[in-house]
Design a protein around this motif. Structure first.
Motif, PDB file in Angstrom:
ATOM      1  N   ASN A  96     -12.460  21.579 -24.643  1.00  0.00           N
ATOM      2  CA  ASN A  96     -13.540  21.350 -25.198  1.00  0.00           C
ATOM      3  C   ASN A  96     -13.881  19.939 -25.451  1.00  0.00           C
ATOM      4  OD1 ASN A  96     -14.682  23.740 -26.087  1.00  0.00           O
ATOM      5  ND2 ASN A  96     -12.364  23.988 -27.183  1.00  0.00           N
ATOM      6  N   SER A  97     -12.748  19.365 -24.913  1.00  0.00           N
ATOM      7  CA  SER A  97     -12.902  17.583 -24.987  1.00  0.00           C
ATOM      8  C   SER A  97     -14.072  16.412 -24.367  1.00  0.00           C
ATOM      9  CB  SER A  97     -11.401  17.000 -23.946  1.00  0.00           C
ATOM     10  OG  SER A  97     -11.368  17.509 -22.672  1.00  0.00           O
ATOM     11  N   GLY A 126     -16.684  17.086 -25.145  1.00  0.00           N
ATOM     12  CA  GLY A 126     -17.516  17.032 -26.146  1.00  0.00           C
ATOM     13  C   GLY A 126     -19.314  17.337 -25.742  1.00  0.00           C
ATOM     14  N   ASP A 127     -20.145  16.511 -26.360  1.00  0.00           N
ATOM     15  CA  ASP A 127     -21.347  17.178 -26.392  1.00  0.00           C
ATOM     16  C   ASP A 127     -22.257  16.699 -24.535  1.00  0.00           C
ATOM     17  OD1 ASP A 127     -21.416  14.331 -26.297  1.00  0.00           O
ATOM     18  OD2 ASP A 127     -22.910  13.858 -27.913  1.00  0.00           O
ATOM     19  N   ARG A 128     -20.762  16.288 -24.012  1.00  0.00           N
ATOM     20  CA  ARG A 128     -21.354  16.137 -22.766  1.00  0.00           C
ATOM     21  C   ARG A 128     -20.540  16.945 -21.480  1.00  0.00           C
ATOM     22  NH1 ARG A 128     -21.352  10.516 -20.838  1.00  0.00           N
ATOM     23  NH2 ARG A 128     -22.319   9.382 -23.107  1.00  0.00           N
ATOM     24  N   ARG A 129     -20.319  17.827 -21.984  1.00  0.00           N
ATOM     25  CA  ARG A 129     -19.603  18.775 -21.443  1.00  0.00           C
ATOM     26  C   ARG A 129     -20.282  19.539 -20.705  1.00  0.00           C
ATOM     27  NH1 ARG A 129     -15.908  23.736 -22.639  1.00  0.00           N
ATOM     28  NH2 ARG A 129     -16.508  25.553 -21.749  1.00  0.00           N
ATOM     29  N   SER A 130     -21.770  20.023 -20.213  1.00  0.00           N
ATOM     30  CA  SER A 130     -22.992  20.218 -19.701  1.00  0.00           C
ATOM     31  C   SER A 130     -23.198  19.587 -18.321  1.00  0.00           C
ATOM     32  CB  SER A 130     -24.483  19.842 -20.049  1.00  0.00           C
ATOM     33  OG  SER A 130     -24.495  19.007 -20.473  1.00  0.00           O
ATOM     34  N   LEU A 131     -22.461  17.794 -18.328  1.00  0.00           N
ATOM     35  CA  LEU A 131     -22.124  17.127 -16.984  1.00  0.00           C
ATOM     36  C   LEU A 131     -21.337  17.985 -16.627  1.00  0.00           C
ATOM     37  CD1 LEU A 131     -23.231  14.104 -19.089  1.00  0.00           C
ATOM     38  CD2 LEU A 131     -24.769  15.189 -17.588  1.00  0.00           C
ATOM     39  N   LEU A 132     -20.010  18.381 -16.858  1.00  0.00           N
ATOM     40  CA  LEU A 132     -18.845  18.924 -16.106  1.00  0.00           C
ATOM     41  C   LEU A 132     -19.362  19.588 -14.712  1.00  0.00           C
ATOM     42  CD1 LEU A 132     -15.789  18.824 -19.436  1.00  0.00           C
ATOM     43  CD2 LEU A 132     -16.008  17.414 -17.288  1.00  0.00           C
ATOM     44  N   VAL A 172     -14.249  12.063 -22.489  1.00  0.00           N
ATOM     45  CA  VAL A 172     -12.565  13.128 -22.577  1.00  0.00           C
ATOM     46  C   VAL A 172     -11.409  11.890 -23.071  1.00  0.00           C
ATOM     47  CG1 VAL A 172     -11.098  14.032 -20.959  1.00  0.00           C
ATOM     48  CG2 VAL A 172     -13.274  14.538 -21.495  1.00  0.00           C
ATOM     49  N   ARG A 173     -11.219  10.877 -22.936  1.00  0.00           N
ATOM     50  CA  ARG A 173      -9.768  10.621 -23.430  1.00  0.00           C
ATOM     51  C   ARG A 173     -10.159  10.240 -24.802  1.00  0.00           C
ATOM     52  NH1 ARG A 173     -10.246   6.765 -18.330  1.00  0.00           N
ATOM     53  NH2 ARG A 173      -9.012   7.403 -16.977  1.00  0.00           N
ATOM     54  N   GLU A 174     -11.199   9.572 -25.063  1.00  0.00           N
ATOM     55  CA  GLU A 174     -11.354   9.395 -26.860  1.00  0.00           C
ATOM     56  C   GLU A 174     -11.154  10.405 -27.492  1.00  0.00           C
ATOM     57  OE1 GLU A 174     -11.974   7.365 -30.016  1.00  0.00           O
ATOM     58  OE2 GLU A 174     -11.292   6.549 -28.234  1.00  0.00           O
ATOM     59  N   ASN A 175     -11.943  11.719 -27.036  1.00  0.00           N
ATOM     60  CA  ASN A 175     -11.847  13.034 -27.796  1.00  0.00           C
ATOM     61  C   ASN A 175      -9.979  13.455 -28.098  1.00  0.00           C
ATOM     62  OD1 ASN A 175     -14.253  13.009 -28.784  1.00  0.00           O
ATOM     63  ND2 ASN A 175     -14.899  14.351 -26.982  1.00  0.00           N
ATOM     64  N   LEU A 176      -9.185  13.015 -27.000  1.00  0.00           N
ATOM     65  CA  LEU A 176      -8.044  13.166 -27.017  1.00  0.00           C
ATOM     66  C   LEU A 176      -6.796  12.670 -27.844  1.00  0.00           C
ATOM     67  CD1 LEU A 176      -7.738  14.666 -23.130  1.00  0.00           C
ATOM     68  CD2 LEU A 176      -7.434  15.954 -25.814  1.00  0.00           C
ATOM     69  N   PRO A 219      -1.627  12.463 -22.151  1.00  0.00           N
ATOM     70  CA  PRO A 219      -2.739  13.245 -21.329  1.00  0.00           C
ATOM     71  C   PRO A 219      -3.231  12.015 -20.713  1.00  0.00           C
ATOM     72  CG  PRO A 219      -3.579  12.360 -23.571  1.00  0.00           C
ATOM     73  CD  PRO A 219      -2.460  12.460 -23.971  1.00  0.00           C
ATOM     74  N   ASN A 220      -3.159  12.759 -19.281  1.00  0.00           N
ATOM     75  CA  ASN A 220      -3.168  11.275 -17.866  1.00  0.00           C
ATOM     76  C   ASN A 220      -4.678  11.842 -17.525  1.00  0.00           C
ATOM     77  OD1 ASN A 220      -3.404   9.488 -15.699  1.00  0.00           O
ATOM     78  ND2 ASN A 220      -2.109  11.550 -14.307  1.00  0.00           N
ATOM     79  N   VAL A 221      -5.431  11.242 -18.236  1.00  0.00           N
ATOM     80  CA  VAL A 221      -7.237  12.194 -17.166  1.00  0.00           C
ATOM     81  C   VAL A 221      -7.259  11.631 -16.247  1.00  0.00           C
ATOM     82  CG1 VAL A 221     -10.134  12.343 -17.758  1.00  0.00           C
ATOM     83  CG2 VAL A 221      -8.021  12.378 -19.702  1.00  0.00           C
ATOM     84  N   VAL A 222      -8.140  12.103 -14.768  1.00  0.00           N
ATOM     85  CA  VAL A 222      -8.529  11.467 -13.751  1.00  0.00           C
ATOM     86  C   VAL A 222      -9.944  11.542 -12.949  1.00  0.00           C
ATOM     87  CG1 VAL A 222      -7.745  11.467 -11.103  1.00  0.00           C
ATOM     88  CG2 VAL A 222      -5.550  11.450 -12.979  1.00  0.00           C
ATOM     89  N   GLY A 223     -11.077  11.073 -13.312  1.00  0.00           N
ATOM     90  CA  GLY A 223     -12.438  11.930 -12.906  1.00  0.00           C
ATOM     91  C   GLY A 223     -12.412  11.192 -11.679  1.00  0.00           C
TER      92      GLY A 223
END
Length: 220
Positions: free
Chosen positions: A109-110, A112-118, A156-160, A171-175
């Motif tokens: 759920n990280s 948030g309101d940008r989930r639809s962009l994933l 994602v990084r901020e929410n985690l 967390p190690n986030v790679v986009g």
């Protein structure tokens, strides 16, 4: 090296119950299963060696937290719910399981309101392979369109940030965008090959399949 001094069993029974990793792993399987298991069942569930399971059972039987029944060929073992520490030990394993569930749900759920962009969100690396140690990161991969990628990664990084501190993970986030994915696949990049092999998908499609959907969003 000097041998550790023997601890009092009546004062510190947890030393004997949780003294070695095989005890912890065997007991975990029995507590979570909630019924009797054979040595081979425990071995398959825990990934321990045959000898580690056998030694773990012997030690746990001696402490009284595990009871066994049946003949040698058909012997079964179960968590002793009447043991004086049984409620606390069961609660400890529940807390362990619930923590990991919360970590995975938090990552899922990280965005948030940008989930639809994933288009895809997954974990990979040592945690996905169940080989992580105390210093291991939780590797997280995500794919979004190029114009949305930076904003999604930052979200994602901020929410985690807070749950990572509270739950104790790194967390190690790679986009990646679609061009990145296509290029990595075309080059047969070793990192990408390992990543998709390990991938446990939390949102959307498998990462290697995302380009097949063109520019459409995957909500997962």
């Amino acid at each position: 090296m000097a041998r550790s001094r023997r601890q009092s069993a009546i004062r510190n029974p947890l030393t004997d119950i949780f003294g070695v990793d095989s005890n912890v792993a065997v007991l975990r399987e029995l507590v979570r299963h909630g019924a009797a298991l054979s040595n081979s069942d425990i071995q398959n569930r825990s990934g321990l060696s045959k000898s580690s399971v056998r030694l773990g059972i012997i030690s746990l039987e001696q402490s009284g937290i595990v009871v066994s029944e049946g003949s040698r060929a058909t012997k079964l073992h179960r968590f002793n719910e009447t043991h004086f520490l049984a409620p606390q030990i069961a609660a400890l394993y529940d807390a362990e399981k619930n923590r990991f569930t919360e970590i995975i749900d938090t990552v899922r759920n990280s965005a948030g309101d940008r989930r639809s962009l994933l288009k895809s969100l997954w974990i990979y690396g040592s945690v996905a392979r169940k080989e992580d140690g105390l210093e291991s990161d939780l590797d997280i991969g995500l794919i979004a369109d190029k114009e949305n990628l930076l904003g999604v990664v930052e979200t994602v990084r901020e929410n985690l940030r807070e749950p990572a501190t509270r739950l104790g993970f790194l967390p190690n986030v790679v986009g990646l965008d679609l061009e990145d994915v296509a290029q990595l696949a075309q080059q047969a990049d070793p990192w990408w090959s390992t990543t998709i092999q390990d991938a446990v998908v939390l949102v959307g499609d498998r990462p290697e399949n995302v380009p097949n959907h063109g520019g459409s969003n995957v909500h997962g």
